[in-house]
Design a protein around this motif. Sequence first.
Motif, PDB file in Angstrom:
ATOM      1  N   VAL A  14       0.839  -1.200   0.000  1.00  0.00           N
ATOM      2  CA  VAL A  14       0.000   0.000   0.000  1.00  0.00           C
ATOM      3  C   VAL A  14       0.872   1.247   0.000  1.00  0.00           C
ATOM      4  O   VAL A  14       1.778   1.383   0.828  1.00  0.00           O
ATOM      5  N   GLY A  15       0.606   2.155  -0.927  1.00  0.00           N
ATOM      6  CA  GLY A  15       1.401   3.360  -1.068  1.00  0.00           C
ATOM      7  C   GLY A  15       1.280   4.300   0.112  1.00  0.00           C
ATOM      8  O   GLY A  15       0.321   4.256   0.897  1.00  0.00           O
ATOM      9  N   PHE A  16       2.256   5.201   0.230  1.00  0.00           N
ATOM     10  CA  PHE A  16       2.306   6.139   1.350  1.00  0.00           C
ATOM     11  C   PHE A  16       1.057   7.007   1.436  1.00  0.00           C
ATOM     12  O   PHE A  16       0.525   7.255   2.523  1.00  0.00           O
ATOM     13  N   ASP A  17       0.557   7.475   0.286  1.00  0.00           N
ATOM     14  CA  ASP A  17      -0.584   8.390   0.330  1.00  0.00           C
ATOM     15  C   ASP A  17      -1.810   7.722   0.943  1.00  0.00           C
ATOM     16  O   ASP A  17      -2.530   8.330   1.738  1.00  0.00           O
ATOM     17  N   ARG A  18      -2.041   6.446   0.601  1.00  0.00           N
ATOM     18  CA  ARG A  18      -3.201   5.743   1.162  1.00  0.00           C
ATOM     19  C   ARG A  18      -2.976   5.422   2.645  1.00  0.00           C
ATOM     20  O   ARG A  18      -3.907   5.494   3.455  1.00  0.00           O
ATOM     21  N   GLU A  20      -1.152   7.178   4.712  1.00  0.00           N
ATOM     22  CA  GLU A  20      -1.302   8.446   5.424  1.00  0.00           C
ATOM     23  C   GLU A  20      -2.781   8.790   5.608  1.00  0.00           C
ATOM     24  O   GLU A  20      -3.202   9.253   6.675  1.00  0.00           O
ATOM     25  N   ALA A  21      -3.580   8.536   4.563  1.00  0.00           N
ATOM     26  CA  ALA A  21      -5.018   8.816   4.660  1.00  0.00           C
ATOM     27  C   ALA A  21      -5.652   7.995   5.771  1.00  0.00           C
ATOM     28  O   ALA A  21      -6.501   8.493   6.530  1.00  0.00           O
ATOM     29  N   ALA A  22      -5.235   6.718   5.888  1.00  0.00           N
ATOM     30  CA  ALA A  22      -5.799   5.862   6.935  1.00  0.00           C
ATOM     31  C   ALA A  22      -5.405   6.358   8.319  1.00  0.00           C
ATOM     32  O   ALA A  22      -6.216   6.336   9.261  1.00  0.00           O
ATOM     33  N   ILE A  23      -4.161   6.815   8.462  1.00  0.00           N
ATOM     34  CA  ILE A  23      -3.708   7.325   9.758  1.00  0.00           C
ATOM     35  C   ILE A  23      -4.455   8.600  10.131  1.00  0.00           C
ATOM     36  O   ILE A  23      -4.893   8.781  11.279  1.00  0.00           O
ATOM     37  N   GLU A  24      -4.616   9.501   9.179  1.00  0.00           N
ATOM     38  CA  GLU A  24      -5.344  10.740   9.453  1.00  0.00           C
ATOM     39  C   GLU A  24      -6.804  10.442   9.823  1.00  0.00           C
ATOM     40  O   GLU A  24      -7.379  11.063  10.719  1.00  0.00           O
ATOM     41  N   ARG A  25      -7.390   9.488   9.123  1.00  0.00           N
ATOM     42  CA  ARG A  25      -8.781   9.087   9.422  1.00  0.00           C
ATOM     43  C   ARG A  25      -8.854   8.495  10.836  1.00  0.00           C
ATOM     44  O   ARG A  25      -9.761   8.810  11.605  1.00  0.00           O
ATOM     45  N   PHE A  26      -7.877   7.651  11.154  1.00  0.00           N
ATOM     46  CA  PHE A  26      -7.786   7.068  12.491  1.00  0.00           C
ATOM     47  C   PHE A  26      -7.680   8.165  13.555  1.00  0.00           C
ATOM     48  O   PHE A  26      -8.335   8.114  14.604  1.00  0.00           O
ATOM     49  N   SER A  27      -6.846   9.163  13.287  1.00  0.00           N
ATOM     50  CA  SER A  27      -6.619  10.242  14.247  1.00  0.00           C
ATOM     51  C   SER A  27      -7.905  11.004  14.528  1.00  0.00           C
ATOM     52  O   SER A  27      -8.205  11.364  15.677  1.00  0.00           O
ATOM     53  N   VAL A 127     -10.671   3.143   4.357  1.00  0.00           N
ATOM     54  CA  VAL A 127      -9.779   3.546   3.268  1.00  0.00           C
ATOM     55  C   VAL A 127      -9.557   2.389   2.304  1.00  0.00           C
ATOM     56  O   VAL A 127      -9.543   2.563   1.078  1.00  0.00           O
ATOM     57  N   PHE A 128      -9.388   1.182   2.821  1.00  0.00           N
ATOM     58  CA  PHE A 128      -9.188   0.017   1.960  1.00  0.00           C
ATOM     59  C   PHE A 128     -10.389  -0.211   1.059  1.00  0.00           C
ATOM     60  O   PHE A 128     -10.243  -0.524  -0.129  1.00  0.00           O
ATOM     61  N   ALA A 132     -10.231   0.207  -2.958  1.00  0.00           N
ATOM     62  CA  ALA A 132     -10.042  -1.186  -3.399  1.00  0.00           C
ATOM     63  C   ALA A 132      -8.621  -1.669  -3.123  1.00  0.00           C
ATOM     64  O   ALA A 132      -8.008  -2.352  -3.945  1.00  0.00           O
ATOM     65  N   LEU A 133      -8.094  -1.310  -1.954  1.00  0.00           N
ATOM     66  CA  LEU A 133      -6.720  -1.679  -1.629  1.00  0.00           C
ATOM     67  C   LEU A 133      -6.583  -3.164  -1.322  1.00  0.00           C
ATOM     68  O   LEU A 133      -5.488  -3.722  -1.448  1.00  0.00           O
ATOM     69  N   ASP A 134      -7.678  -3.809  -0.921  1.00  0.00           N
ATOM     70  CA  ASP A 134      -7.589  -5.249  -0.679  1.00  0.00           C
ATOM     71  C   ASP A 134      -7.261  -5.988  -1.971  1.00  0.00           C
ATOM     72  O   ASP A 134      -6.467  -6.939  -1.976  1.00  0.00           O
TER      73      ASP A 134
END
Length: 463
Positions: A14-18, A20-27, A127-128, A132-134
């Motif tokens: 999984v690329g950095f941008d995705r 990062e999006a998951a971490i920001e969403r988590f935050s 985000v996944f 469609a990251l899965d």
Amino acid sequence: MTSANHQTTKRNPVGFDRREAAIERFSVLEGIRSLVVGVVDTPPTDEFAEVTVKAVEAGTDDLVRLTPANTVVACSTPEVSKLYEQLGFPVIGVEPDGTARPWDVLLMIAAGNEQWKDLAHPATVDVFERYALDAQVARCVNDPVVGDDGGLTTTRDYKTYADAFETAADRKWLQIKDFVRPGRILDIGCATGATLQLVDRDPRFHESDLIGVEVARHLYAECVHKKEQGLFTNPNVYFYQRNMLGSAVFPARSIDTTLTLALTHEIWSYASGSRPATVQRFADALFAHTAPHGVWINSDVCGPDEPDRQVVLHLDDSDGDNPKHIAELETLEDPAAYITKLSTRARFFQFARDFRRNAKVPFSYRQNGDGLVLRLADAMDFLTRKDYVDNWLSETHEQFCGLDFAGWCGVAERAGFTIDPASKPLRNDWVITNRIAPVAAISTPTGTSLDWPTTHQLLVARR
């Protein structure tokens, strides 16, 4: 986040941008104020922790300085934890004993096990699902061809390959340019994008879409870099990092020109299972995405017209060392330096050992006096590769002479293509004159000298 630039590798799909999006969403969901810094991956080093700390400083313009007094390190990897502890940082584990670790969850995703969602935070699941990251994870992890680090072999020197592709691009373009049709032009195995740069400069294709597909992460990154640097004038240039054998990438009948330059022998060589079946499946996929009146242009190596013909190969043994034993190159610090010192004849015996092991081919021969009796195709596989010392271990995974020109034409015709009369087998006379003839000769078993056979092909297949 370390290894932040390693999207599409098996270990970090999984690329950095995705991420990062998951971490920001988590935050946001947890009420935590996060600060995300991407850390470019480095080769294995005992200074990894120190490099990471400095990278955080650089990534925040020195506004954030991590010290043992203000930082706690959360880490899943014991070996990495020790490196931070040596710098004085307090370290806490992320997963308690008996809890699935990130790699375990990754394998669940790759296996299509939906229970991974019970282990991941809702932010990650969200985000996944949106991106469609899965499916991307499954494609990367399950790919039978691409290695853990996003390449074909771990021994390949991609700088050497990139330089070679750049050098050969002009010559290849002169050979194929008259057969290219405007519209959607696809270069599979586009390497550094050098050929697409030449297409871009041709006024005939200013309104065409230029599409590059490259499986190797290092080469794909160079393509993207070129686009970012403004080296293409056409705004419709797109790059994919994808293994074309994995699944259909383009809609049916949507591509006007498909280019495969120095690629099809790799499809053959790295096949998972039957090699003939794999290249046929590849050609079938090309036909499916080719538009009516579209064209597939294949420029590559190929085997001689009589691949199974028995010949006697005579090799120079005065142009280098002739050790008594064949080396285990994988144990040497500098395999290229060792190969460089060998005579042509000694290189043959080294090649036989490495080619059998890496390419998984029989490569049988017998000695008859100072001659070597073997198939003509096997002789040419050695002679066309003997000077590739920089990438010897990588090159010995590949079989140049798996199919002759007629065999490749048959693959295209069975897919549904019609062979253009301009198609032909070729012989690289520069390689013969400068690399092969000075140190080698072939003859019949009765001693009659033979001329050098076909080494390459130009196949123009139309729908």
